[in-house]
Design an enzyme around this catalytic site. Sequence first.
Site, short mmCIF file in Angstrom:
data_model
loop_
_atom_site.label_atom_id
_atom_site.label_comp_id
_atom_site.label_asym_id
_atom_site.label_seq_id
_atom_site.Cartn_x
_atom_site.Cartn_y
_atom_site.Cartn_z
N ALA A 20 0.88 -1.19 0.00
CA ALA A 20 0.00 0.00 0.00
C ALA A 20 0.91 1.22 0.00
CB ALA A 20 -0.92 -0.02 1.23
N ALA A 21 1.42 1.55 -1.17
CA ALA A 21 2.61 2.39 -1.27
C ALA A 21 2.36 3.89 -1.30
CB ALA A 21 3.41 2.00 -2.51
N ALA A 22 1.24 4.33 -1.89
CA ALA A 22 1.04 5.77 -2.06
C ALA A 22 0.91 6.46 -0.70
CB ALA A 22 -0.22 6.03 -2.89
N GLY A 76 4.12 7.28 -1.08
CA GLY A 76 5.47 6.88 -1.43
C GLY A 76 6.60 7.29 -0.49
N SER A 77 6.27 7.84 0.68
CA SER A 77 7.35 8.22 1.61
C SER A 77 8.17 7.00 2.01
CB SER A 77 6.77 8.86 2.87
OG SER A 77 6.15 10.08 2.55
N LYS A 78 7.47 5.93 2.36
CA LYS A 78 8.18 4.74 2.81
C LYS A 78 8.74 3.96 1.62
CE LYS A 78 5.11 4.76 6.74
NZ LYS A 78 4.12 5.67 6.13
N ASP A 106 -5.56 -4.56 -6.35
CA ASP A 106 -6.05 -4.77 -4.99
C ASP A 106 -5.03 -5.65 -4.30
OD1 ASP A 106 -7.26 -5.71 -2.66
OD2 ASP A 106 -9.26 -5.67 -3.54
N CYS A 118 -0.71 3.94 11.32
CA CYS A 118 -0.55 5.16 12.11
C CYS A 118 -1.80 5.35 12.97
CB CYS A 118 -0.27 6.37 11.21
SG CYS A 118 -1.47 6.63 9.90
#
Lengths: 310, 187
Positions: free
Chosen positions: A114-116, A118-120, A165, A238
């Site tokens: 679940a990348a967006a 994209g910070s991580k 997904d 978070c």
Amino acid sequence: MDVLARYESLVDDYEAFLAACERPLPQAVRVNGIKASRPADEEDAVERVREAFADEGVEATPADWNPRVLRVDTDEPGNTWPYVHGWVHGQEEVSALPPVVLDPQPGEAVWDAAAAPGSKTTQVADLLDDRGLLVANDSNLGRLSALRSNAERLGVTNVAVTNQDARNFSLNPFEVDAFDRALVDAPCSCEGTIRKNPTVLDDWTQGHVESVAGIQKGILRRAVQATTPGGVVVYATCTFAPEENEAVLDHVLDREDCNVVDYEVGLETSPGITEWDGEQFDERVREAKRVYPHQNDTGGFFCAKLEVGE
Amino acid sequence: MSEDDPGADDDREDDPGADGGCENDPERFERLPATADERGVEGRATRQEVVDFWDERFGVPPETFEAFTFWEKGAGKVWALHGDAPSPIEVEALGMTFLRTRQEHWKPTTDAVQRFGRAATENVIELPREHARRFVAGEDLEPEWDGDWGYLIVAHELVGGLEPLGVGLFTYGTLQSMVPKGRRRDL
């Protein structure tokens, strides 16, 4: 409802917790070695970035637990030369935790489920030294543009972006049978971002928590399945809600061959909890770490390291 | 400006998502052929041509790109991937947008120049700090430059090194900032 009151019994110093939740978050950036490093010389990327900030009158102080994270005394780190050059990325301090726990090694195949935005992902790319296949997936097409622009500004060249997904992610496009590591930085109720988004709890409902927890369980299960035996999966949110944290781990421990393992990080944390709302969780969830805002003057966070069975 | 002016196209913003009007499936990436002998798709750039372009135009040594593969998605947009992947591959993005081909004057992207431009030795214009500010704000400049016209790597000095800012198009005494709108900043 008073959402935070749910956690009074979990937090050691509830008054300090509430007070921290009301304070604005310190501005932080993460140093991006992909662009801030100069291979030809020995000068450290962090020092180069601090010097560039200093030239603009901005003091940048490394975090004790992670010198790549700098607290900066400006409200607009985005309007600085280090940002323009992609030497830094604006990123909340505690959100730099999961990639450190994931500890990817250059050349490995890594999945960010679940990348967006994209910070991580970009931090994982940096830890990979921009080498090896990094598959950054997000189910939300609209959020992929932010992921892509962050990856490009930060000079990431080893990333393939997919729009699937994550719960039934297919590795078909790639010539890999399994990933060496996977990061599940799950979509969540975001309670821990209250210092950045003071209205985040306004629309809180138990129903939303339960529904997002269902998605989290599906993504984490798929991540364990898609990771090679002995590989590492990191699960992070978070939020404080145990339904989205320990309960998700408990669900997956019960159904997939994996284990929750301890990890070291120089932050003050609390262990995962084994009981919530009358429900008992697998004892192994204690190895996960909760981060409350008052402990390190950060946002709230939850992070668990899983090892996939051999 | 003449008809084949490299600035006449509309890709001043190198938005990687703006693939309007291309004939290929925009989600399908195909690896560039090594050389012209292996070329299967008409008009497609070859790996050799791409590497030669960076070498001849900017003096970036070919070995810089040894570990990279190059891919075309849509008409003329070349992407650079560290490593390799099966070709064709259907994904949303693969590596970074790198170079605009299929036009008379090939144009590197801002991101490619920032990532690889430190190795450049030719057609690099160094701006003083105030001009660098104006360049990243998207302003056109009239710098002293008696070198080639066309796409230049624009750089400035930052903590003891020359750091590429992006691409500028130099014609008739004017350096046009090619910094995409989303990357412009008022510093």
